[in-house]
Write a protein that holds these residues in place. Structure first.
Motif, PDB file in Angstrom:
ATOM      1  N   SER A  47       0.119   0.215  -0.785  1.00 47.72           N
ATOM      2  CA  SER A  47       0.667  -0.197  -2.256  1.00 47.72           C
ATOM      3  C   SER A  47      -0.189  -0.248  -3.760  1.00 47.72           C
ATOM      4  O   SER A  47      -1.401  -1.003  -2.828  1.00 47.72           O
ATOM      5  CB  SER A  47       1.621  -1.311  -1.865  1.00 47.72           C
ATOM      6  N   MET A  48       0.424   0.492  -4.541  1.00 50.26           N
ATOM      7  CA  MET A  48      -0.539  -0.033  -5.667  1.00 50.26           C
ATOM      8  C   MET A  48       0.336  -0.417  -6.889  1.00 50.26           C
ATOM      9  O   MET A  48       1.414   0.590  -6.626  1.00 50.26           O
ATOM     10  CB  MET A  48      -1.427   1.171  -5.960  1.00 50.26           C
ATOM     11  N   VAL A  49       0.635  -1.100  -7.235  1.00 44.87           N
ATOM     12  CA  VAL A  49       1.476  -1.424  -8.528  1.00 44.87           C
ATOM     13  C   VAL A  49       0.807  -1.244  -9.910  1.00 44.87           C
ATOM     14  O   VAL A  49      -0.305  -2.337  -9.726  1.00 44.87           O
ATOM     15  CB  VAL A  49       2.487  -1.709  -8.463  1.00 44.87           C
ATOM     16  N   GLY A  50       0.895  -1.267 -11.100  1.00 46.88           N
ATOM     17  CA  GLY A  50       0.090  -0.952 -12.058  1.00 46.88           C
ATOM     18  C   GLY A  50       0.622  -0.447 -13.525  1.00 46.88           C
ATOM     19  O   GLY A  50       2.306   0.218 -13.031  1.00 46.88           O
ATOM     20  N   TYR A  51      -0.236  -0.539 -14.845  1.00 44.62           N
ATOM     21  CA  TYR A  51       1.156  -0.037 -15.517  1.00 44.62           C
ATOM     22  C   TYR A  51      -0.021   0.223 -17.217  1.00 44.62           C
ATOM     23  O   TYR A  51      -1.784   0.390 -16.405  1.00 44.62           O
ATOM     24  CB  TYR A  51       1.819  -0.910 -16.645  1.00 44.62           C
ATOM     25  N   GLN A  52       0.567   1.628 -17.665  1.00 42.00           N
ATOM     26  CA  GLN A  52      -0.988   1.962 -18.426  1.00 42.00           C
ATOM     27  C   GLN A  52      -0.395   1.657 -20.366  1.00 42.00           C
ATOM     28  O   GLN A  52       0.883   2.285 -20.031  1.00 42.00           O
ATOM     29  CB  GLN A  52      -1.329   3.515 -18.736  1.00 42.00           C
ATOM     30  N   LYS A  66       4.638   1.287 -22.811  1.00 41.43           N
ATOM     31  CA  LYS A  66       3.691   0.933 -21.496  1.00 41.43           C
ATOM     32  C   LYS A  66       4.292   2.038 -20.605  1.00 41.43           C
ATOM     33  O   LYS A  66       5.414   2.451 -20.324  1.00 41.43           O
ATOM     34  CB  LYS A  66       3.801  -0.177 -21.331  1.00 41.43           C
ATOM     35  N   GLY A  67       3.264   2.304 -19.794  1.00 41.19           N
ATOM     36  CA  GLY A  67       4.029   3.267 -18.775  1.00 41.19           C
ATOM     37  C   GLY A  67       3.577   2.331 -16.830  1.00 41.19           C
ATOM     38  O   GLY A  67       2.602   2.770 -16.978  1.00 41.19           O
ATOM     39  N   LEU A  68       4.696   1.864 -16.279  1.00 42.91           N
ATOM     40  CA  LEU A  68       4.664   1.769 -15.078  1.00 42.91           C
ATOM     41  C   LEU A  68       4.241   2.823 -13.449  1.00 42.91           C
ATOM     42  O   LEU A  68       4.740   3.940 -14.382  1.00 42.91           O
ATOM     43  CB  LEU A  68       5.717   1.380 -14.128  1.00 42.91           C
ATOM     44  N   HIS A  69       3.201   1.862 -12.892  1.00 41.99           N
ATOM     45  CA  HIS A  69       2.518   3.715 -12.244  1.00 41.99           C
ATOM     46  C   HIS A  69       3.088   2.497 -10.794  1.00 41.99           C
ATOM     47  O   HIS A  69       2.396   1.425 -10.653  1.00 41.99           O
ATOM     48  CB  HIS A  69       1.543   3.525 -12.534  1.00 41.99           C
ATOM     49  N   GLN A  70       2.892   3.317  -9.648  1.00 43.02           N
ATOM     50  CA  GLN A  70       3.678   3.056  -7.920  1.00 43.02           C
ATOM     51  C   GLN A  70       3.154   4.202  -7.481  1.00 43.02           C
ATOM     52  O   GLN A  70       3.297   5.194  -7.411  1.00 43.02           O
ATOM     53  CB  GLN A  70       5.111   2.700  -7.712  1.00 43.02           C
ATOM     54  N   ASN A  71       2.537   3.127  -6.444  1.00 40.91           N
ATOM     55  CA  ASN A  71       2.042   4.052  -5.567  1.00 40.91           C
ATOM     56  C   ASN A  71       1.906   3.990  -4.122  1.00 40.91           C
ATOM     57  O   ASN A  71       1.315   2.630  -4.555  1.00 40.91           O
ATOM     58  CB  ASN A  71       0.811   4.621  -5.672  1.00 40.91           C
ATOM     59  N   TYR A  72       3.037   4.277  -2.922  1.00 37.40           N
ATOM     60  CA  TYR A  72       2.916   3.835  -1.480  1.00 37.40           C
ATOM     61  C   TYR A  72       2.583   4.291  -0.762  1.00 37.40           C
ATOM     62  O   TYR A  72       3.501   5.915  -0.899  1.00 37.40           O
ATOM     63  CB  TYR A  72       4.038   3.062  -1.461  1.00 37.40           C
ATOM     64  N   ASN A  73       2.353   4.031   0.404  1.00 35.58           N
ATOM     65  CA  ASN A  73       1.177   5.171   1.065  1.00 35.58           C
ATOM     66  C   ASN A  73       1.828   4.310   2.309  1.00 35.58           C
ATOM     67  O   ASN A  73       1.045   3.587   3.427  1.00 35.58           O
ATOM     68  CB  ASN A  73       0.181   5.801   0.997  1.00 35.58           C
ATOM     69  N   LEU A  74       2.669   5.344   3.746  1.00 30.77           N
ATOM     70  CA  LEU A  74       2.621   5.043   4.996  1.00 30.77           C
ATOM     71  C   LEU A  74       1.268   5.391   5.855  1.00 30.77           C
ATOM     72  O   LEU A  74       2.074   6.620   6.161  1.00 30.77           O
ATOM     73  CB  LEU A  74       3.618   4.309   5.496  1.00 30.77           C
ATOM     74  N   ASN A  75       0.930   5.654   6.717  1.00 30.65           N
ATOM     75  CA  ASN A  75       0.291   5.968   7.527  1.00 30.65           C
ATOM     76  C   ASN A  75       0.773   5.826   9.002  1.00 30.65           C
ATOM     77  O   ASN A  75      -0.202   4.775   9.381  1.00 30.65           O
ATOM     78  CB  ASN A  75      -1.614   6.634   7.582  1.00 30.65           C
ATOM     79  N   VAL A  76       0.255   6.182  10.220  1.00 30.04           N
ATOM     80  CA  VAL A  76       0.525   6.296  11.554  1.00 30.04           C
ATOM     81  C   VAL A  76      -0.764   7.305  12.420  1.00 30.04           C
ATOM     82  O   VAL A  76      -0.223   8.344  12.527  1.00 30.04           O
ATOM     83  CB  VAL A  76       1.749   5.944  11.792  1.00 30.04           C
ATOM     84  N   SER A  77      -1.224   6.745  12.928  1.00 29.12           N
ATOM     85  CA  SER A  77      -1.840   7.626  13.795  1.00 29.12           C
ATOM     86  C   SER A  77      -2.643   6.917  15.287  1.00 29.12           C
ATOM     87  O   SER A  77      -2.736   5.690  15.032  1.00 29.12           O
ATOM     88  CB  SER A  77      -3.146   7.923  12.608  1.00 29.12           C
ATOM     89  N   GLY A  78      -2.913   7.911  15.972  1.00 26.01           N
ATOM     90  CA  GLY A  78      -4.127   7.834  17.013  1.00 26.01           C
ATOM     91  C   GLY A  78      -3.498   8.875  18.076  1.00 26.01           C
ATOM     92  O   GLY A  78      -3.730  10.040  17.556  1.00 26.01           O
ATOM     93  N   GLY A  79      -3.659   8.690  19.711  1.00 26.97           N
ATOM     94  CA  GLY A  79      -3.393  10.012  20.447  1.00 26.97           C
ATOM     95  C   GLY A  79      -4.046   9.810  22.364  1.00 26.97           C
ATOM     96  O   GLY A  79      -4.349   8.240  22.015  1.00 26.97           O
ATOM     97  N   GLU A  81       6.076   6.445 -14.637  1.00 27.40           N
ATOM     98  CA  GLU A  81       6.129   6.828 -15.971  1.00 27.40           C
ATOM     99  C   GLU A  81       5.078   7.641 -17.441  1.00 27.40           C
ATOM    100  O   GLU A  81       4.208   7.127 -16.890  1.00 27.40           O
ATOM    101  CB  GLU A  81       6.997   5.449 -16.152  1.00 27.40           C
ATOM    102  N   SER A  82       5.357   7.830 -17.558  1.00 29.28           N
ATOM    103  CA  SER A  82       4.769   8.432 -18.756  1.00 29.28           C
ATOM    104  C   SER A  82       4.697   7.565 -20.307  1.00 29.28           C
ATOM    105  O   SER A  82       5.824   6.907 -20.102  1.00 29.28           O
ATOM    106  CB  SER A  82       5.284   9.442 -19.589  1.00 29.28           C
ATOM    107  N   ASN A  83       3.870   7.652 -20.785  1.00 32.36           N
ATOM    108  CA  ASN A  83       3.511   7.028 -21.636  1.00 32.36           C
ATOM    109  C   ASN A  83       4.175   7.094 -23.406  1.00 32.36           C
ATOM    110  O   ASN A  83       3.795   6.510 -24.099  1.00 32.36           O
ATOM    111  CB  ASN A  83       2.051   6.908 -22.691  1.00 32.36           C
TER     112      ASN A  83
END
Length: 466
Positions: free
Chosen positions: A361-366, A422-435, A451-453
């Motif tokens: 996860s990543m949260v920030g703003y530009q 100011k533009g809020l930036h959120q990015n979330y990633n979920l990964n499940v792997s195996g075998g 969000e746009s600036n």
């Protein structure tokens, strides 16, 4: 023998003498008037008595009784309210200002009819000179070292970098692998070259060195994806570069194209605008080669794709990216690879591995405010006048106009603030792997909200599932 003047000669000589005296008198009179006009502004005398008046009130009194206009800098505004006593009796402006600005931290400069008041800096120039001389003396103390750089077979290494540790002082080896460098007495030097392990050598008590660099076998054994499959880097003769997944996962970017910026040599990627909804990037390998389309061929997991598809991918799903830069490495793709090839390999599961769950996860703003620094109106007017005078032109603004801009600076507004935010930036990633023993699996989901600036509904929201 007596001498007599011829009739008419003596009056003529007297007339010439009188004309000569008149010319000299007129010349001195002209010079006197000229100097009187040049010093008129400084020679103007003031007589007034003010008790417990602020510095600003004293300046206003001088303005009312003269043609002078005071201009105050921003950092002097908080100091001009200091109370002072002024008893001026036929004193010029410089004498009055020297008295009221003493022990206040303020100073002034007279520019024709304008008097600029600003905060004086307390740094002494003599201390700076002393510090500079001391630094130069320290740099001059040291020694000269020489040496030769070779590989494990004893062959000279041409162009190896030798840098004094902790500084920018360095050199490179010549065609015979020799080098010479001035360093401090107890300095350490770092030797580096592409494909070899870097070495750090202490020079204490030595001035001559014979250094052998060892090959970086880890880099040579790296497996690189190319058009014909996978090869070890040691067996590749073409121009191929590889970007691994760590480069994507640790960068605060919204798409894979932005993550590739600056990651590979000669891979040139430029963003065309700041709108998240229009992230079409300009991309080329080794510069522009045609007046038409310069985009390289994009291949994702063996399938011919496009830069738009790569732009919409979740960067967290990418295992590595290989950049094929020359004709030899990209020949299998024929004429389509004239501008180079970008090979993308996505992440996959691994056999006989327990399920592995990864959440990023990543949260920030530009903040676009760092891109500019506005200049106030009165400052801009003074700079414009100075620019005109530097080229011999007349000033564009009169002192009265500059004074008006200064007094109404609170009415000015930097309209850039009304179109940017100011533009809020959120990015979330979920990964499940195996075998298991015979199967592999990898499931990933991603959510991006940027969000746009620009003020308005210009943001971008993206969902990825694979």
């Amino acid at each position: 023998m007596n001498k007599h003047c011829i009739e008419g000669t003596e009056p003529l000589n007297n007339l010439k003498h009188v004309l000569k005296i008149m010319r000299i008198t007129l010349f001195f009179l002209f010079c006197g008037v000229l100097f009187m006009q040049a010093s008129d502004s400084f020679a103007q005398e003031f007589t007034f008595n003010l008790k417990s008046a602020s510095i600003k009130e004293v300046c206003r009194e001088i303005e009312r009784n003269s043609d002078f206009i005071f201009v105050f800098s921003d950092n002097s505004e908080k100091m001009i309210d200091k109370k002072v006593n002024v008893d001026a009796n036929a004193k010029d402006v410089s004498e009055i200002l020297d008295v009221i600005f003493s022990n206040t931290g303020l100073t002034y400069k007279v520019l024709d009819k304008q008097i600029v008041v600003y905060e004086s800096k307390g740094a002494s120039p003599f201390k700076e000179i002393e510090r500079t001389v001391s630094t130069n003396i320290q740099q001059q103390t040291g020694k000269q070292i020489t040496g030769r750089i070779v590989d494990a077979q004893g062959e000279s290494i041409i162009g190896a970098n030798i840098v004094e540790a902790g500084t920018t002082n360095g050199t490179v080896t010549d065609i015979d692998g020799n080098f010479s460098l001035n360093v401090a007495n107890n300095a350490s030097i770092t030797i580096s070259y592409i494909g070899f392990l870097s070495q750090t050598v202490n020079t204490t008590g030595r001035t001559s060195f014979d250094i052998v660099l060892q090959e970086d076998t880890k880099a040579l054994d790296e497996v690189v994806v190319i058009g014909y499959g996978t090869r070890q880097r040691r067996s590749i003769t073409g121009a191929v570069d590889q970007v691994v997944s760590d480069m994507f996962e640790n960068r605060p970017v919204s798409n894979a194209m932005q993550a590739l910026q600056g990651a590979s040599a000669n891979l040139i990627i430029q963003q065309r605008n700041m709108n998240p909804n229009d992230n079409a990037m300009s991309i080329n390998i080794r510069g522009i080669s045609t007046m038409g389309n310069n985009d390289p061929l994009v291949v994702i997991d063996g399938l011919i794709s496009s830069t738009n598809t790569l732009n919409n991918m979740n960067p967290n799903d990418i295992e590595n990216v290989s950049v094929l830069k020359d004709a030899g490495s990209a020949a299998i793709y024929g004429s389509r690879s004239a501008n180079g090839v970008i090979l993308v390999t996505t992440k996959k599961g691994v056999r006989a591995v327990k399920p592995n769950v990864t959440l990023n996860s990543m949260v920030g703003y530009q903040n676009p405010h760092i891109l500019f620094q506005p200049v106030e109106g009165w400052q801009n007017a003074m700079y414009r006048n100075q620019a005109n005078m530097n080229v011999g032109s007349a000033p564009a603004f009169t002192p009265a106009q500059i004074r008006d801009l200064y007094e109404h600076q609170s009415e000015e507004y930097w309209y850039f603030n009304r179109i940017m935010q100011k533009g809020l930036h959120q990015n979330y990633n979920l990964n499940v792997s195996g075998g298991g023993e015979n199967t592999t699996y990898m499931v990933s989901a991603g959510y991006l909200n940027q969000e746009s600036n620009f003020v308005g509904d210009f943001g971008m929201e993206r969902y990825n599932f694979r």
